[in-house]
Write an enzyme that holds these catalytic residues in place. Structure first.
Site, PDB file in Angstrom:
ATOM      1  N   TYR A 144      37.757  46.146  44.189  1.00  0.00           N
ATOM      2  CA  TYR A 144      37.612  45.553  42.856  1.00  0.00           C
ATOM      3  C   TYR A 144      37.927  44.066  42.888  1.00  0.00           C
ATOM      4  CZ  TYR A 144      38.149  45.120  37.756  1.00  0.00           C
ATOM      5  OH  TYR A 144      38.022  44.749  36.441  1.00  0.00           O
ATOM      6  N   ARG A 185      45.060  53.721  33.327  1.00  0.00           N
ATOM      7  CA  ARG A 185      45.685  52.461  32.915  1.00  0.00           C
ATOM      8  C   ARG A 185      47.003  52.760  32.213  1.00  0.00           C
ATOM      9  NH1 ARG A 185      40.491  48.669  31.143  1.00  0.00           N
ATOM     10  NH2 ARG A 185      38.975  50.284  31.579  1.00  0.00           N
ATOM     11  N   VAL A 186      47.901  51.807  32.304  1.00  0.00           N
ATOM     12  CA  VAL A 186      49.275  52.083  31.895  1.00  0.00           C
ATOM     13  C   VAL A 186      49.388  52.399  30.406  1.00  0.00           C
ATOM     14  CG1 VAL A 186      49.855  49.626  31.583  1.00  0.00           C
ATOM     15  CG2 VAL A 186      51.655  51.266  32.071  1.00  0.00           C
TER      16      VAL A 186
END
Length: 312
Positions: A144, A185-186
């Site tokens: 990424y 994701r967090v």
């Protein structure tokens, strides 16, 4: 009325962008292969006569007459982009080439949704646009990070060599409705775990920091960037400079959800950055005083409401 192509338009950010562009009176073509996006995110737009949905993979050439292109197509969460790292690189690099070729052939303006991941695990804090970053080119996140860095290089060189009108933004951690509950994701992780009274999983000791931007602020910044003069090419950071530890985020989510969840600590993943905070001086100067309006608690309340309906 402008005719605007949004690649990755059925994704979390893309779906919000499509809706905003339609509300602003444009014709929108949403391009997605649903590898990480979902039709559910844009199904409420399908009855709009100025909205068109096309299933297509940006790694393959695409031809259409458009005025503007927002290139968002690419898995953006670690779980998604590490699942098929070769495809992630191909999407970033070949997708950029195909969309730049389309922009060149149609004289369209094109915006690249780059990422704060180009800064890697930064040694400069906060991160300004002239910082080159600290990226592991062969690490687990490199598919990424390096894919997006290569895409930026392609944009700059298409501009220099072919006079393509480009815009590059670097997006910092963004959250809000339409996030996938399992994207890793967090913010989405913590909210889903809290709503189910499951343990909140923190990787590392929770002292690492992030800056969390609500999606509406990002969309406003993207549109303002697209509307700048041609000589403004970027890159420009788009993010919220409010800085919080991961532990603080977990505690805030537990508080706002009224959850009975306990916090569990796990080993930190490879190359996970310890600090991430945007320097948005450039965005404020170039984008008519743009700055984020929605602070963390307000944005979390909106996002929790979305996930409460989805999860429960």
């Amino acid at each position: 009325m402008k005719k605007i192509l949004v690649t990755g338009g059925a994704g979390f950010i893309g779906s919000h962008l499509c809706e905003r562009l339609l509300n602003d009176g444009n014709e929108v073509i949403c391009l997605d292969n649903y590898s990480s996006g979902s039709k559910d995110n844009i199904k409420h737009l399908l009855d709009n006569p100025y909205f068109e949905l096309v299933r297509h993979d940006v790694t393959m050439p695409f031809s259409i007459e458009v005025d503007e292109i927002y290139n968002l197509a690419c898995p953006a969460s670690p779980i998604q982009y590490q699942c098929n790292p070769i495809n992630t690189i191909k999407t970033s690099v070949m997708g950029a080439i195909n969309m730049l070729e389309l922009a060149k052939n149609t004289n369209a303006k094109i915006l690249q949704a780059s990422t704060s991941e180009v800064y890697g695990d930064p040694e400069v804090h906060p991160q300004p646009e002239n910082y080159w970053g600290n990226v592991n080119p062969i690490g687990a996140r490199s598919c990424y990070d390096e894919g997006k860095r290569c895409a930026e290089s392609l944009f700059v060189n298409y501009h220099k060599q072919n006079n393509v009108r480009i815009k590059i933004i670097r997006i910092f951690n963004t959250y809000g409705p339409n996030m996938h509950p399992n994207d890793g994701r967090v913010v989405s992780n913590f909210i889903v775990q809290a709503l189910q009274d499951k343990p909140i999983t923190i990787y590392g000791d929770g002292s690492q920091t992030r800056s969390f931007q609500y999606v509406d602020d990002l969309v406003e910044g993207m549109i303002r960037m697209m509307n700048t003069h041609d000589e403004v090419t970027g890159p420009v950071n788009i993010g919220n400079p409010g800085e919080f530890t991961i532990l603080e985020l977990a505690q805030k989510v537990i508080e706002l959800t009224g959850s009975k969840s306990k916090i569990e600590f796990h080993e930190l993943p490879e190359d996970d950055p310890m600090q991430r905070k945007p320097d948005i001086t450039k965005a404020s100067e170039l984008l008519n005083g743009w700055k984020p309006k929605i602070q963390l608690e307000e944005g979390l309340v909106n996002t929790i409401d979305y996930f409460r309906k989805l999860v429960l």
